[in-house]
Design a protein around this motif. Structure first.
Motif, short mmCIF file in Angstrom:
data_model
loop_
_atom_site.label_atom_id
_atom_site.label_comp_id
_atom_site.label_asym_id
_atom_site.label_seq_id
_atom_site.Cartn_x
_atom_site.Cartn_y
_atom_site.Cartn_z
N ARG A 24 -17.75 -11.14 18.63
CA ARG A 24 -17.18 -10.95 19.96
C ARG A 24 -17.82 -11.88 20.98
O ARG A 24 -17.13 -12.43 21.83
CB ARG A 24 -17.34 -9.49 20.39
CG ARG A 24 -16.45 -8.54 19.63
CD ARG A 24 -16.77 -7.10 19.94
NE ARG A 24 -18.11 -6.74 19.49
CZ ARG A 24 -18.58 -5.50 19.49
NH1 ARG A 24 -17.84 -4.51 19.92
NH2 ARG A 24 -19.79 -5.23 19.05
N SER A 25 -19.14 -12.00 20.93
CA SER A 25 -19.81 -12.86 21.91
C SER A 25 -19.40 -14.31 21.73
O SER A 25 -19.28 -15.05 22.71
CB SER A 25 -21.33 -12.71 21.79
OG SER A 25 -21.78 -13.12 20.51
N LEU A 26 -19.18 -14.73 20.48
CA LEU A 26 -18.73 -16.10 20.24
C LEU A 26 -17.34 -16.31 20.83
O LEU A 26 -17.07 -17.35 21.45
CB LEU A 26 -18.72 -16.38 18.73
CG LEU A 26 -18.25 -17.79 18.33
CD1 LEU A 26 -19.17 -18.85 18.94
CD2 LEU A 26 -18.23 -17.93 16.81
N ASN A 27 -16.47 -15.32 20.68
CA ASN A 27 -15.13 -15.41 21.27
C ASN A 27 -15.19 -15.46 22.79
O ASN A 27 -14.37 -16.13 23.43
CB ASN A 27 -14.28 -14.22 20.82
CG ASN A 27 -13.84 -14.33 19.38
OD1 ASN A 27 -13.74 -15.43 18.84
ND2 ASN A 27 -13.59 -13.21 18.74
N LEU A 28 -16.14 -14.76 23.37
CA LEU A 28 -16.30 -14.80 24.83
C LEU A 28 -16.80 -16.18 25.26
O LEU A 28 -16.31 -16.75 26.24
CB LEU A 28 -17.29 -13.72 25.27
CG LEU A 28 -17.52 -13.59 26.77
CD1 LEU A 28 -16.24 -13.19 27.49
CD2 LEU A 28 -18.61 -12.55 27.06
N ARG A 29 -17.72 -16.74 24.51
CA ARG A 29 -18.25 -18.06 24.84
C ARG A 29 -17.18 -19.15 24.76
O ARG A 29 -17.15 -20.08 25.56
CB ARG A 29 -19.40 -18.41 23.88
CG ARG A 29 -20.69 -17.66 24.13
CD ARG A 29 -21.78 -18.25 23.24
NE ARG A 29 -23.09 -17.67 23.50
CZ ARG A 29 -23.68 -16.79 22.73
NH1 ARG A 29 -23.07 -16.35 21.64
NH2 ARG A 29 -24.88 -16.32 23.02
N THR A 30 -16.30 -19.02 23.76
CA THR A 30 -15.28 -20.06 23.58
C THR A 30 -14.02 -19.82 24.40
O THR A 30 -13.13 -20.66 24.41
CB THR A 30 -14.89 -20.16 22.09
OG1 THR A 30 -14.39 -18.89 21.65
CG2 THR A 30 -16.10 -20.55 21.24
N GLY A 31 -13.95 -18.69 25.08
CA GLY A 31 -12.81 -18.41 25.94
C GLY A 31 -11.64 -17.75 25.25
O GLY A 31 -10.57 -17.62 25.85
N ARG A 32 -11.80 -17.32 24.02
CA ARG A 32 -10.70 -16.66 23.31
C ARG A 32 -10.44 -15.26 23.87
O ARG A 32 -9.35 -14.73 23.72
CB ARG A 32 -10.99 -16.59 21.82
CG ARG A 32 -11.05 -17.95 21.14
CD ARG A 32 -11.22 -17.80 19.64
NE ARG A 32 -10.07 -17.14 19.03
CZ ARG A 32 -10.03 -16.76 17.76
NH1 ARG A 32 -11.08 -16.96 16.99
NH2 ARG A 32 -8.96 -16.15 17.28
#
Length: 298
Positions: free
Chosen positions: A1-9
């Motif tokens: 989830r945090s990766l998706n937040l970082r990438t803007g997904r």
């Protein structure tokens, strides 16, 4: 989830406080990523606690034995032996405050004057020595094979850390230089304290079926009123009161009076009396209230 937040997904997500320092600078008190907003503020109404089973519990082999936490001195010993500050630092990176009773900080009815437990091995040892003079307590420890296992639900690193800290605190207490000799007190062997993970569904079954002398869970409100805490924790047929065999006639009476009282000052007095009794009887080890840590895209 945090990766998706970082990438803007995604636009926002739950960010566990165990990983707070991946995105938060506690010195500058700012986000480490210009594209992500981090909001920190006051305490939530979620309360995390250990429940001490004060009655009988069913062992894994089907034997029913008296829980050692039926002894009030041992309950208080455990409450002194837990390192609250270490937990707050190691488990939640400082995003929490020590809970002090069934009603959370910030809610009507909160009163922290009665609950004075902190990490204090000297006080813990004093209570442990008193517990050792109770033959029923000693027998219950022997019935457990002189090993107490503190369970937590697998994958929950916060509860894992809390369980490990409590096990360490109890071990340090019983091995302290001022602790009385366990064998001389009637123990078959010196106590050991361990931790073990259980799958969530299995863990819940163990709590419902009273298969543990102690459990570590949390409570979040259905509605923002002290009744939603005093009932499950303190009233004899409440969710957790039943599961730890807590039944105090004065608390039951004060609960019903507070529930029906329209005068806020009088109602607060009833809750203060309940807080006083809970602090003295110590049926729970109140660990912490989470404080806000929310993340979303700028």
């Amino acid at each position: 989830r945090s990766l998706n937040l970082r990438t803007g997904r995604i636009d926002g997500c739950y960010w566990p406080t165990t990983n707070a320092l991946d995105i938060w600078d506690p010195v500058a008190e700012e986000s480490l990523n210009d594209n992500i907003v981090v909001s920190t503020a006051g305490a939530s109404f979620s309360v995390m606690f250990f429940g001490f089973n004060m009655g009988n519990f069913n062992t894994t082999d089907g034997t029913v034995i008296l829980s050692p936490f039926a002894n009030k001195d041992f309950r208080q010993a455990a409450s002194w032996a837990f390192d609250y500050d270490a937990f707050m630092s190691a488990a939640v990176n400082g995003f929490g405050r020590q809970a002090k009773g069934p009603i959370p900080f910030g809610m009507f009815g909160y009163n922290d004057t009665s609950y004075t437990f902190e990490y204090n091995l000297t006080a813990a040892v004093e209570e442990w020595n008193l517990a050792l003079t109770d033959t029923d307590f000693v027998d219950s420890m022997n019935d457990m094979g002189n090993t107490m296992t503190i369970y937590y639900n697998s994958g929950n690193t916060v509860r894992e850390q809390g369980s490990l800290l409590l096990a360490d605190g109890l071990a340090n207490m019983t091995s302290h230089a001022d602790a009385d000799d366990q064998i001389a007190a009637g123990m078959d062997a010196e106590m050991s304290f361990t931790t073990q993970a259980l799958e969530w569904s299995n863990y819940l079954d163990h709590i419902r079926n009273r298969q543990m002398p102690i459990f570590f869970v949390g409570w979040a409100p259905d509605y923002a009123d002290p009744d939603n805490y005093v009932y499950p924790f303190c009233y004899h047929v409440g969710t957790y009161a039943q599961r730890i065999a807590f039944n105090n006639s004065d608390v039951n009476d004060y609960y019903l009076l507070a529930k029906a009282e329209a005068d806020l000052e009088v109602r607060k007095e009833y809750y203060d009396r309940i807080n006083d009794i809970l602090a003295e009887e110590s049926p729970y080890l109140w660990v912490y209230q989470a404080t806000e840590f929310r993340t979303w895209r700028a």
